[in-house]
Design an enzyme around this catalytic site. Sequence first.
Site, PDB file in Angstrom:
ATOM      1  N   LYS A  41      30.880  93.866  22.032  1.00 60.45           N
ATOM      2  CA  LYS A  41      31.650  94.388  20.901  1.00 60.45           C
ATOM      3  C   LYS A  41      33.013  94.878  21.327  1.00 60.45           C
ATOM      4  O   LYS A  41      33.976  94.784  20.567  1.00 60.45           O
ATOM      5  CB  LYS A  41      30.878  95.506  20.191  1.00 60.45           C
ATOM      6  N   LYS A  55      26.736  86.523   9.563  1.00 66.77           N
ATOM      7  CA  LYS A  55      27.743  86.811   8.543  1.00 66.77           C
ATOM      8  C   LYS A  55      29.134  86.556   9.084  1.00 66.77           C
ATOM      9  O   LYS A  55      30.056  86.284   8.347  1.00 66.77           O
ATOM     10  CB  LYS A  55      27.691  88.298   8.159  1.00 66.77           C
ATOM     11  N   LYS A 109      21.947  81.837  15.645  1.00 71.19           N
ATOM     12  CA  LYS A 109      21.392  82.731  14.630  1.00 71.19           C
ATOM     13  C   LYS A 109      22.303  82.771  13.391  1.00 71.19           C
ATOM     14  O   LYS A 109      23.534  82.818  13.540  1.00 71.19           O
ATOM     15  CB  LYS A 109      21.313  84.126  15.265  1.00 71.19           C
TER      16      LYS A 109
END
Length: 335
Positions: free
Chosen positions: A117, A202, A199
């Site tokens: 991140k 979004k 996966k």
Amino acid sequence: MTEPTAKKVIFSAVKPTGIPTLGSYAGALKNWVAMQDEYDCIYCVADLHSITVAMVPADLRKNTLDMLAMYLALGIDPEKCTLFVQSHVSAHAELAWVLNCYTQFGEAKRMTQFKEKSKKAPDNVNVGLFDYPVLMAADILLYGAECVPVGQDQKQHVELARNIAQRFNNRYSPTFVLPEPFMPKYGAKICGLQNPDKKMSKSDDNPHDCVYLTDDADTIMRKFKAAVTDSDASIKYDRANKPGISNLLTIYSVFAKVSVEQAEKEFAGCGYAQFKKRVGEAVCEFLRPVQAECRRILADKSYLQSVMKTGAEKAAYLARKTLSKVYRKVGFVQI
Ligand code: TRP
């Protein structure tokens, strides 16, 4: 002390950072519903966790309520479990502070998600992002959860929670139950419709990759129509060689509630276009009553308020017991 008949405590949480997808349902929410009868379940909308990335306040508020309504519509029953919003129970932030002092900088720095991140948003590597796993440890340890159903990406965080708990227990006396990550037996991994090797996400750039639980029927049908398949013509489950078809079979099996083998039989000899249409229809059929119920719940403000209030009270009672024990052990003076 737990009674011999006591059910195992399960804790799980989801961040209200966006709209849940087909993947969130298959991988997590479906299990949440299924586990309610078997376990003592504590489910949390982790809004404290969601501000480690920049969030528009109005979006955070809306997502939190939407998510709660969606959970209720999908069958999470606040009579059977404890369902609450994290910021309503102050013990989470309080225990996180104490646990910070029992977590080494080096071990927090090793967290894969933090590394990923901070690479993704280098202009907002805030201390909260770094501390996120410690808050997550507090979430879990407050309730004495033995099992924490999580996806692969959160396993390392649960292991950290276990290490922190063990360290605290060794330093003082047994205080925390040692949690374990738990990959539920009903879980299914759903991949993107455009990138069936990854996966469903979004954040994917292609808007057709991801189907949201709130998408209307036309949108859903359009996304399935555009789903990636292969140049073969057989509807067989084979993740390595036929990722697109295997993913569609998995989706069908989850939303039409049949096994993958049954689905294969049902579609034997069927063309890809027809197959994709049928999968889309199964998803629409599943979601139609859920979305209607979700709208009804969102319109009933006093019901949502009462669910949040009852949930927060139930959670705060349990959390406070653990926090008091911790405060006593570390040496804070009681009044
Ligand atoms: N970090 C989790 C996620 O991103 C959400 C979460 C917060 C969580 N607290 C938790 C999951 C405690 C399990 C247990 O999905």
